[in-house]
Design an enzyme around this catalytic site. Structure first.
Site, PDB file in Angstrom:
ATOM      1  N   ASP A   1      81.171 -37.534  -1.217  1.00 16.18           N
ATOM      2  CA  ASP A   1      80.671 -36.253  -1.715  1.00 16.18           C
ATOM      3  C   ASP A   1      79.349 -35.947  -1.020  1.00 16.18           C
ATOM      4  OD1 ASP A   1      81.529 -34.737  -4.636  1.00 16.18           O
ATOM      5  OD2 ASP A   1      79.711 -34.095  -3.608  1.00 16.18           O
TER       6      ASP A   1
ATOM      7  N   LYS B   1      75.752 -37.625  -7.355  1.00 13.65           N
ATOM      8  CA  LYS B   1      77.095 -37.978  -7.852  1.00 13.65           C
ATOM      9  C   LYS B   1      77.548 -39.299  -7.246  1.00 13.65           C
ATOM     10  CE  LYS B   1      79.560 -33.695  -8.699  1.00 13.65           C
ATOM     11  NZ  LYS B   1      80.516 -32.784  -8.071  1.00 13.65           N
TER      12      LYS B   1
ATOM     13  N   THR C   1      93.387 -26.639  -5.089  1.00  3.76           N
ATOM     14  CA  THR C   1      94.255 -25.487  -5.366  1.00  3.76           C
ATOM     15  C   THR C   1      93.844 -24.337  -4.456  1.00  3.76           C
ATOM     16  OG1 THR C   1      94.451 -26.211  -7.638  1.00  3.76           O
ATOM     17  CG2 THR C   1      95.027 -23.921  -7.184  1.00  3.76           C
TER      18      THR C   1
ATOM     19  N   GLU D   1      97.681 -31.041  -6.979  1.00  3.22           N
ATOM     20  CA  GLU D   1      97.382 -31.927  -8.107  1.00  3.22           C
ATOM     21  C   GLU D   1      97.573 -31.145  -9.404  1.00  3.22           C
ATOM     22  OE1 GLU D   1      96.458 -35.240  -8.266  1.00  3.22           O
ATOM     23  OE2 GLU D   1      96.833 -34.715 -10.361  1.00  3.22           O
TER      24      GLU D   1
ATOM     25  N   ARG E   1      95.408 -32.686 -15.925  1.00  4.62           N
ATOM     26  CA  ARG E   1      94.679 -31.967 -16.970  1.00  4.62           C
ATOM     27  C   ARG E   1      93.397 -32.717 -17.270  1.00  4.62           C
ATOM     28  NH1 ARG E   1      99.469 -32.951 -21.024  1.00  4.62           N
ATOM     29  NH2 ARG E   1      99.485 -34.773 -19.674  1.00  4.62           N
TER      30      ARG E   1
ATOM     31  N   ASN F   1     100.280 -23.074 -13.078  1.00  2.00           N
ATOM     32  CA  ASN F   1      99.167 -22.619 -13.913  1.00  2.00           C
ATOM     33  C   ASN F   1      99.397 -21.198 -14.424  1.00  2.00           C
ATOM     34  OD1 ASN F   1      97.837 -24.995 -13.858  1.00  2.00           O
ATOM     35  ND2 ASN F   1      96.183 -24.365 -12.503  1.00  2.00           N
TER      36      ASN F   1
ATOM     37  N   CYS G   1      90.207 -24.008 -14.198  1.00  2.00           N
ATOM     38  CA  CYS G   1      91.438 -23.818 -13.426  1.00  2.00           C
ATOM     39  C   CYS G   1      92.220 -22.565 -13.796  1.00  2.00           C
ATOM     40  CB  CYS G   1      92.336 -25.036 -13.577  1.00  2.00           C
ATOM     41  SG  CYS G   1      91.598 -26.499 -12.846  1.00  2.00           S
TER      42      CYS G   1
END
Ligand code: UDX
Length: 450
Positions: free
Chosen positions: A41, A46, A133, A163, A166, A223, A275
């Site tokens: 990243d 992070k 996405t 992917e 959830r 989705n 999302c």
């Protein structure tokens, strides 16, 4: 340059770019499946947190698995994208594609930047696997980019592998996916993907090998369908309310039909999160560009019904307070966009809480996990540290996220704390008879008023 075919490599090295909800979980899961993994990243904080065994967000089960995999020595984190590109055999792109600030389209700059960095810094044959996405057609453009940037002599392929995880169930969804979709893979890349996912495939997870655009569309269509299902039941909830019917019983009855199924038929405050809202808007935008106007019109309705649910709850609160919430105390249970997460991106709960605050109400919010993330987005709201503190002295109580501790709360105990025992259940999970017999005036979306 290496000439070993990827499918014959004894142990694949997997680089994962982006360590948000998707990437961090994917990196840890890949290590759990036995691979050498580098999570990468650009955000050094992070990376340092993850390398120290700390997950920078709430995701049940992930901290334990992270710790376990760090201890094996298979899992590492780094902020050096170029080094990870040179190190890995398979490069998973898991960076975000947020909604653009000025339109409904997806912002692809993070994906383009990650893919460019990987391509430029490859030192051996590799497979780039997009998981983010993206609007249909993106991957084809990325292939051109890779062809332009990859060093001469390096054999690199780009495939798409959407992917479906959830939040709140990310670990299980990643280790045991419903399906594995791979778009645009040559036979060699297909073999590599089967090697990567050998464990879930052995468990019986179906694999769908398809072309690039179909794989990109599977994700956004899934989705969009889920969002449509939620908006459908919310539209029916309005009919139920007007006809004194109960949408929760209706949803149970519908759900017994296996063609319909019970999941995603919970009427209430509607969908939010990082999302569903942005994905249906990006699909709306792309469908319009492609001339598929009916799909765009359908999704526009889905979005409008969804946003209307937030307005409906605000209206119920106004009605409960006699038309104005000015200086009324409102207790709010829930800030996260759904239970089992601390994510407040496009959270319907916070949206309602903030709207009532802006109308002059004194709003006190309690969420078991999302208090800190909510405070960063809406510092002007008051935050409680318990259900009781949020209920104390309230003129109306709103249940906006269905955390189990709210659903299991004792209405008798809480009634004595409120100024006026009045509750609005915006998630349809409380039992009206229990709350009413404990002295509460009860209102729910899609449920009879009395
Ligand atoms: C979603 C998809 O489910 C997942 O497959 C995809 O990879 C990412 O987007 P997520 O955003 O984690 O996952 O949340 P999800 O569980 O789908 O819930 C989305 C929203 O819909 C939440 O705000 C939830 O409260 C709401 N919802 C869900 C309802 O309002 N009613 C329901 O019946 C179900």
């Amino acid at each position: 340059m290496s000439t070993t075919p990827l499918d014959e490599t004894p142990m694949l090295r997997i680089s994962v770019y982006g360590t948000g909800y998707l990437g961090a979980t994917h990196a840890v899961a890949m290590a759990e499946l036995g691979f050498q993994v580098m999570g990468v990243d650009t955000d050094v904080h992070k990376v340092e947190a993850l390398a120290a065994g700390k997950v920078p967000f709430y995701e049940p089960g992930l901290p334990e698995l992270l710790e376990k995999q760090l201890a094996t020595g298979r899992l590492h984190f780094s902020a050096d994208l170029a080094a990870a590109a040179a190190w890995g055999d398979v490069h998973f792109i898991c960076v975000g594609t947020p909604q653009q600030k000025t339109s409904h389209a997806a912002n692809l700059s993070y994906v383009e930047s990650a893919v460019s960095t990987v391509a430029r810094n490859l030192t051996k044959d590799a497979l780039i696997v997009g998981k983010s996405t993206v609007p249909v057609g993106t991957a084809a453009g990325l292939r051109t980019l890779v062809a332009q940037l990859a060093p001469a002599g390096v054999d690199v392929e780009l495939v798409w592998n959407p992917e479906f995880l959830r939040e709140g169930k990310a670990v299980n969804d990643t280790l045991h996916p419903d399906r594995i979709v791979v778009g645009g893979a040559s036979e060699r890349a297909q073999a590599t993907m089967r090697q990567v996912y050998a464990t879930p495939i052995a468990e019986g997870t179906p694999v769908v090998m398809t072309d690039l655009p179909t794989s990109e569309l599977v994700k956004v269509s899934a989705n969009a369908f889920l969002a449509t299902k939620i908006s459908f039941i919310n539209a029916i909830a309005a009919v139920c309310e007007a006809a004194d019917a109960d949408v929760t019983v209706l949803a149970d009855a519908l759900g017994h039909d296996v063609r319909i199924g019970r999941q995603f038929l919970d009427a209430g405050l509607g969908f939010g999160g990082g999302c569903l809202p942005k994905d249906i808007r990006a699909l709306m935008h792309r469908a319009t560009e492609l001339g598929a106007h009916r799909a765009a019109a359908l999704l526009q309705q889905v979005d409008e019904i969804n946003m209307g649910q937030r307005a409906a709850v605000i209206d119920l609160a106004l009605e409960a307070c006699g038309g104005s919430v000015l200086n009324r105390r409102i207790g709010v249970l829930g800030a996260a966009f759904k239970p089992e997460t601390d994510d407040v991106r496009d959270s319907p709960a916070l949206n309602v809480a903030a709207a009532l605050h802006l109308r002059g109400a004194q709003v006190t919010v309690f969420d078991p996990q999302a208090g800190d993330t909510a405070r960063k987005s809406f510092p002007t709201l008051s935050y409680a540290t318990s259900i009781e503190e949020a209920v104390e002295g309230s003129d109306v109580l709103l249940v906006l996220t269905e955390w189990s501790q709210f659903v299991d709360a004792h209405p008798e105990k809480l009634a004595s704390l409120a100024n006026v025992a009045r509750v609005i259940d915006a998630r349809g999970k409380l039992i009206p008879a229990e709350w009413r017999s404990a002295g509460w005036q009860f209102r729910g979306l899609g449920r009879a008023a009395a």
